[in-house]
Design a protein around this motif. Structure first.
Motif, PDB file in Angstrom:
ATOM      1  N   UNK A  82      43.752 -35.716  16.501  1.00 24.36           N
ATOM      2  CA  UNK A  82      44.311 -36.554  15.439  1.00 24.36           C
ATOM      3  C   UNK A  82      45.798 -36.319  15.181  1.00 24.36           C
ATOM      4  N   UNK A  83      46.309 -35.170  15.629  1.00 24.54           N
ATOM      5  CA  UNK A  83      47.691 -34.826  15.326  1.00 24.54           C
ATOM      6  C   UNK A  83      47.898 -34.292  13.925  1.00 24.54           C
ATOM      7  N   UNK A  84      46.817 -34.119  13.167  1.00 26.03           N
ATOM      8  CA  UNK A  84      46.926 -33.634  11.792  1.00 26.03           C
ATOM      9  C   UNK A  84      47.202 -32.137  11.774  1.00 26.03           C
ATOM     10  N   UNK A  85      47.969 -31.704  10.785  1.00 23.53           N
ATOM     11  CA  UNK A  85      48.215 -30.278  10.586  1.00 23.53           C
ATOM     12  C   UNK A  85      47.010 -29.688   9.861  1.00 23.53           C
ATOM     13  N   UNK A  86      46.391 -28.672  10.441  1.00 23.11           N
ATOM     14  CA  UNK A  86      45.156 -28.119   9.886  1.00 23.11           C
ATOM     15  C   UNK A  86      45.275 -26.639   9.522  1.00 23.11           C
ATOM     16  N   UNK A  87      46.467 -26.074   9.670  1.00 26.72           N
ATOM     17  CA  UNK A  87      46.655 -24.671   9.304  1.00 26.72           C
ATOM     18  C   UNK A  87      48.130 -24.327   9.309  1.00 26.72           C
ATOM     19  N   UNK A  88      48.465 -23.245   8.630  1.00 28.96           N
ATOM     20  CA  UNK A  88      49.873 -22.852   8.546  1.00 28.96           C
ATOM     21  C   UNK A  88      49.999 -21.359   8.275  1.00 28.96           C
ATOM     22  N   UNK A  89      51.128 -20.794   8.686  1.00 31.76           N
ATOM     23  CA  UNK A  89      51.441 -19.403   8.382  1.00 31.76           C
ATOM     24  C   UNK A  89      52.958 -19.274   8.304  1.00 31.76           C
ATOM     25  N   UNK A  90      53.420 -18.355   7.461  1.00 31.59           N
ATOM     26  CA  UNK A  90      54.853 -18.099   7.282  1.00 31.59           C
ATOM     27  C   UNK A  90      55.149 -16.654   7.631  1.00 31.59           C
ATOM     28  N   UNK A  91      56.270 -16.436   8.310  1.00 34.57           N
ATOM     29  CA  UNK A  91      56.688 -15.082   8.650  1.00 34.57           C
ATOM     30  C   UNK A  91      58.100 -14.817   8.168  1.00 34.57           C
ATOM     31  N   UNK A  92      58.373 -13.574   7.768  1.00 32.28           N
ATOM     32  CA  UNK A  92      59.706 -13.169   7.322  1.00 32.28           C
ATOM     33  C   UNK A  92      60.192 -12.028   8.203  1.00 32.28           C
ATOM     34  N   UNK A  93      61.367 -12.209   8.804  1.00 33.05           N
ATOM     35  CA  UNK A  93      62.004 -11.197   9.641  1.00 33.05           C
ATOM     36  C   UNK A  93      62.849 -10.308   8.726  1.00 33.05           C
TER      37      UNK A  93
END
Length: 589
Positions: free
Chosen positions: A165-176
């Motif tokens: 579908x091209x839908x976004x189904x998850x996410x994560x953020x990282x900090x350097x």
């Protein structure tokens, strides 16, 4: 000589861990970090406590927290000292800190199936991430914040995208941390891991964590840390499986409305289901007194300004017994709304085999459902033979002796939540399905998806394994213990009820005005102030529909980001609403 050095290495490694992860001050090597380091993450700021020389400036930095934001002082080594500076304003976050040693981390062999992990690349991605945050009760981020930092080397955003579908189904953020404040320990951290509760693919969270770890490892960073709630057993199990270990750092936050559940202590609503709790939480946010009468039944009382209202979830004393009885009897509901000009499916006499035979010849499929009942119990969809209809009638009559047979209108199940005769939220409800991986039985995939749905809905949504499930699988050519080819989507049940594992997809901004008018007409015909109107539609953007039923106690949870609980409390206590909400123009169509 090399053999003589081997015993020294474990000792040196342990000493290093004691220096960097113990409660004593960190041993600095080379240039020290930038002082008073703060990183804005959109939902709030990360305050790196180890860069503050004393507690006082860290307290002042926490006091500068913006409205509707959640700041976190992280890497606090002596939380008792910090809390003593402002005990009425700060609290110790009940989360554990876990660390992944990137030097020893090894990539997993399991490849994502049905989705890919990539960088956040567009404003649409940013909005999709915010939608997931809303579903997970997380603090939203201004979409332009994501976009303005798309090339930022301090903060990294990854998303999981459904390959179909091209839908976004998850996410994560990282900090350097090196980019953020010249961290001499060469560290990094993981934040905001979130998976869409409607997603069906397994392993999304693991793939996101691994992708971020591999990204930081290629940058030469030494470790990746994260903070996780102490009682989030499912997440902790994932992190420990990936090699994270617990370390002795702490987080401190401000006492604000967003964090209230973390510092007020146990409440009397812990046994409420999500549909009651969402209303109680909104009432308490406004200062409305709440009294839990029967948690198991979702019964509570709200008191404010001399007015007292009892509610059972979204069913309140404002709904009359007559309206309740109309919704309870699906046969009467059909007659009432049809008389108001709302289109209903054709009904077939359940006691006439000849009528059923004729209907099977005329329509592509039939639906059987009890005249009274809720949560999809006894409903059978997609019946194409007399044998299937007769078996469905037997099951439906176990719920209610009176049974309806209707033509099955092709399309999707659209739920419209109507409060005070205005449509507040619209969502497509889709039947549960699983995606084959070429090695796991359908039974196991269903059980895994059922556990995920239960976790996402507070135990309200599970997929039963029963005759209806086996019948649906059989139509697709499978049995419960079969293995579906990798990437194959398999329908598990045909009914889209949330309680039976169905998923909800918000389409409020897309719904055709004809559907809005039909829902309001049905609610006015029944004369019910709060209801969930179910329509079968070809598309929410098109005017064609057929009325399915009206629910007198619609679930207000799982409709994020729409303000269902807010509008419900507005109805009960109009003067408790913000002035902007009371004066804003509102259209009924």
């Amino acid at each position: 000589m090399a053999s003589d050095l081997r015993p020294i290495r474990p000792k040196a490694h342990r000493l290093k861990r004691l220096r960097h992860e113990g409660l004593k001050p960190a041993v600095k090597t080379g240039q020290g970090p930038a002082p008073d380091a703060v990183v804005d993450c959109g939902w709030g700021r990360l305050l790196f406590a180890q860069t503050f020389a004393t507690a006082e400036p860290l307290v002042e930095a926490l006091r500068a927290e913006g409205p509707d934001r959640r700041d976190i002082a992280f890497y606090v080594r002596n939380p008792h000292v910090l809390l003593a500076q402002a005990p009425q304003e700060l609290f110790l976050d009940p989360s554990h800190t876990y660390r992944l040693d990137l030097a020893t981390y090894r990539a997993g062999r399991r490849q994502p199936r049905g989705f890919t992990v990539r960088r956040l690349t567009s404003e649409m991605d940013a909005q999709a991430v915010n939608d997931i945050y809303a579903k997970r009760k997380m603090v939203p981020v201004p979409p332009d914040f994501f976009w303005s930092r798309r090339d930022d080397r301090t903060i990294t955003y990854f998303v999981a995208e459904d390959t179909t579908t091209g839908a976004v189904i998850g996410t994560v953020t990282g900090v350097n941390h090196v980019r953020a404040f010249d961290d001499p320990e060469c560290g990094s951290s993981l934040w905001c891991l979130a998976v869409d509760p409607q997603a069906t693919q397994p392993g999304i969270g693991e793939a996101l964590v691994r992708r971020l770890a591999e990204h930081f490892k290629t940058q030469g960073l030494a470790h990746m840390d994260l903070s996780v709630m102490h009682d989030n057993d499912q997440a902790i199990a994932l992190y420990e499986k990936l090699g994270f270990r617990r370390v002795s750092f702490f987080g401190v936050k401000r006492k604000n409305p967003i964090n209230e559940a973390l510092f007020v202590g146990p409440t009397d609503d812990h046994d409420l289901n999500p549909y009651a709790r969402i209303i109680v939480n909104e009432a308490r946010r406004r200062g409305i007194h709440t009294e839990i009468i029967d948690a198991e039944g979702g019964l509570f009382r709200l008191n404010w300004g001399g007015r007292s209202v009892r509610c059972r979830e979204s069913l309140s004393e404002l709904t009359s017994a007559v309206s309740l009885s109309i919704c309870d009897d699906k046969r009467m509901t059909r007659r009432i709304v049809e008389a108001a000009g709302v289109r209903v499916p054709e009904r077939i006499d359940a006691d006439s085999p000849s009528d059923i035979d004729a209907a099977l010849a005329r329509f592509s499929a039939l639906v059987v459902k009890p005249a009274r009942g809720e949560q999809g119990q006894g409903v059978a969809v997609g019946l194409t033979t007399m044998r299937e209809v007769q078996a469905a009638l037997v099951r439906a009559r176990r719920i209610c002796s009176e049974v309806l047979i209707e033509e099955q209108v092709q399309g999707e199940d659209l739920r419209l939540v109507v409060i005070d005769y205005k449509v507040v939220a619209c969502a497509l409800r889709r039947p549960p399905r699983v995606i084959g991986d070429g090695r796991t039985s359908l039974r196991s995939l269903i059980e895994h998806q059922s556990r995920r749905r239960a976790a996402a809905t507070g135990g309200e949504s599970t997929i039963p394994v029963d005759d209806e499930t086996e019948r649906t699988l059989a139509e697709a050519g499978y049995r419960l213990d079969d293995v579906a080819p990798e990437g194959t989507e398999v329908l598990v049940r045909k009914a889209a009820n949330l309680h039976l594992g169905g998923t909800i997809h918000d389409v409020t901004e897309e719904v055709h005005p004809t559907l809005i008018r039909a829902a309001i007409a049905a609610a006015r015909a029944i004369d019910i102030p709060v209801t969930g109107i179910d329509l079968m539609v070809r598309s929410p953007r098109e005017p064609e529909y057929a009325f399915i039923e009206a629910n007198e106690r619609p679930g207000l949870a799982n409709h994020e980001p729409q303000p269902t609980a807010e509008r419900f409390v507005d109805l009960l206590f109009p003067l408790s609403a913000p002035t902007s909400a009371r004066t804003a123009p509102r259209s009924e169509a």
